[in-house]
Scaffold this motif. Structure first.
Motif, PDB file in Angstrom:
ATOM      1  N   ARG A   1     -26.166  -9.852  22.826  1.00 23.78           N
ATOM      2  CA  ARG A   1     -24.707  -9.902  22.781  1.00 23.78           C
ATOM      3  C   ARG A   1     -24.120  -8.523  23.093  1.00 23.78           C
ATOM      4  O   ARG A   1     -24.746  -7.491  22.844  1.00 23.78           O
TER       5      ARG A   1
ATOM      6  N   HIS B   1     -14.267 -10.359  21.846  1.00 22.88           N
ATOM      7  CA  HIS B   1     -15.401 -10.867  22.625  1.00 22.88           C
ATOM      8  C   HIS B   1     -16.701 -10.145  22.267  1.00 22.88           C
ATOM      9  O   HIS B   1     -17.669 -10.188  23.013  1.00 22.88           O
TER      10      HIS B   1
ATOM     11  N   ARG C   1     -19.990 -12.175  22.550  1.00 17.88           N
ATOM     12  CA  ARG C   1     -20.307 -12.890  23.790  1.00 17.88           C
ATOM     13  C   ARG C   1     -21.504 -12.257  24.497  1.00 17.88           C
ATOM     14  O   ARG C   1     -21.840 -11.095  24.259  1.00 17.88           O
TER      15      ARG C   1
ATOM     16  N   GLU D   1     -20.998 -14.141  30.279  1.00 21.67           N
ATOM     17  CA  GLU D   1     -19.651 -14.666  30.058  1.00 21.67           C
ATOM     18  C   GLU D   1     -18.569 -13.702  30.556  1.00 21.67           C
ATOM     19  O   GLU D   1     -17.381 -13.956  30.366  1.00 21.67           O
TER      20      GLU D   1
ATOM     21  N   SER E   1     -17.044 -11.097  33.858  1.00 18.28           N
ATOM     22  CA  SER E   1     -17.051 -10.868  35.303  1.00 18.28           C
ATOM     23  C   SER E   1     -17.784  -9.571  35.617  1.00 18.28           C
ATOM     24  O   SER E   1     -18.124  -8.792  34.718  1.00 18.28           O
TER      25      SER E   1
ATOM     26  N   ARG F   1     -18.341  -6.390  33.163  1.00 19.31           N
ATOM     27  CA  ARG F   1     -19.689  -5.923  32.817  1.00 19.31           C
ATOM     28  C   ARG F   1     -19.818  -4.421  33.046  1.00 19.31           C
ATOM     29  O   ARG F   1     -20.472  -3.722  32.268  1.00 19.31           O
TER      30      ARG F   1
END
Length: 329
Positions: free
Chosen positions: A104, A141, A144, A148, A150, A154
């Protein structure tokens, strides 16, 4: 004041099963001043990324030395390098390959805190969320997975991880080359803002001359393992002195179509020589329109020429005065 000094850095990779070595970095010297951005440009395979790994001490030098913040870090052991790791961080080229897809995001960004035993539990979670907000990510987030997000998000995760320990130097190895043009602008603007906010120093590596021009205070041009020209960005783009730099700039895209139509393209003959057996003398001479007998026999030194300011150094026996002489050649 210099934050980083690289003196005659060499990295050769021995060939497997036969004699010889790949001369990836072969006598590079440069300085990076505190608070500036040094752009490093050159064709694929010229040794830019290898030099980045040497600066971060992710790879060992074959020869030369690296001095960071007044301390020689060339031969430090892994244990001795631990405090240096906090001050020198790297942003990798591939935002997809540089993040573990099974972990994560909160855990990935929090790794530096765990490795250096700085924070844990709620404190680590709080710091990670602050970093996510700092780079423009939604702190909610936190749990996540990388898939998950873009590509641009990232890369922001990678930036957050690199900033976790508040480093002094960030080595950015083609940080936007894998991103769409619109996303490139967002990441570059983010890096600009973070530099002003946190007082960061950057080594920004790219093959995209337009990106380097936008972000850099000074630019160093690399060819086949060596620096061939270094100058303040406005000076280098307005008046390139090395034939290789002039050829690179002539091929770079420009936004003004009228200027693009008027510009004369410099075409280089032949291919880049093998780094296993680089040419004697000037390494660029087999492809240089201005090459003379001296170029094949004598290696040029990276120095300021008579007509240039002290800050503009060129490794060329016969530096160019204008690109028209290369086109004519």
């Amino acid at each position: 004041m210099n934050l980083l000094q690289v003196d005659e850095a060499v990295r050769h990779f021995p060939l497997k099963g036969r004699a010889g070595a790949v001369h990836a970095v072969d006598g590079v010297s440069l300085t990076v001043r505190r608070g500036e951005t040094l752009g490093l440009v050159g064709e694929t395979g010229c040794g830019k990324s290898t030099l980045a790994r040497l600066i971060c001490r992710l790879d060992d030098l074959t020869g030369g030395r690296i001095v960071f913040d007044g301390r020689d870090i060339t031969r430090l052991s892994r244990r001795e390098l631990a405090p240096i790791r906090r001050d020198v961080q790297m942003i990798f080229q591939d935002p997809y390959g540089s993040l573990n897809p099974r972990r994560r995001v909160g855990s990935i960004i929090g790794d530096p805190f765990a490795i250096h035993r700085i924070a844990d539990g709620r404190d680590r979670r709080r710091r990670v969320k602050e970093l996510m907000e700092l780079v423009g990510l939604n702190p909610e987030h936190y749990n996540r997975f990388p898939a998950e997000f873009s590509g641009g998000q990232r890369q922001r995760i990678g930036v957050a991880r690199a900033l976790a320990l508040r480093p002094k130097l960030l080595v950015c190895d083609e940080p936007v080359s894998a991103l769409d043009v619109s996303i490139q602008a967002q990441v570059i603007n983010l890096l600009d803002e973070l530099q002003d906010l946190l007082g960061l120093t950057y080594v920004f590596i790219s093959h995209d001359l337009s990106v380097v021009r936008h972000v850099s205070d000074r630019v160093a041009v690399m060819y086949l393992g060596r620096i061939v020209e270094v100058a303040p960005a406005p000076e280098l783009y307005a008046r390139p002195r090395h034939p290789y730099t002039a050829a690179l700039l002539s091929a770079a895209p420009v936004a003004d179509p009228d200027l693009a139509d008027r510009r004369q393209r410099i075409l280089l003959s032949g291919d880049v020589p093998s780094p296993v057996d680089p040419p004697k003398g000037c390494r660029f001479h087999p492809r240089c329109p201005k090459a003379q007998d001296r170029c094949a026999l004598e290696e040029p030194h990276l120095v300021s020429r008579d007509a240039d300011p002290e800050s503009h150094a060129t490794a060329c026996h016969f530096p160019v005065d204008s690109t028209s002489e290369l086109v004519a050649a």
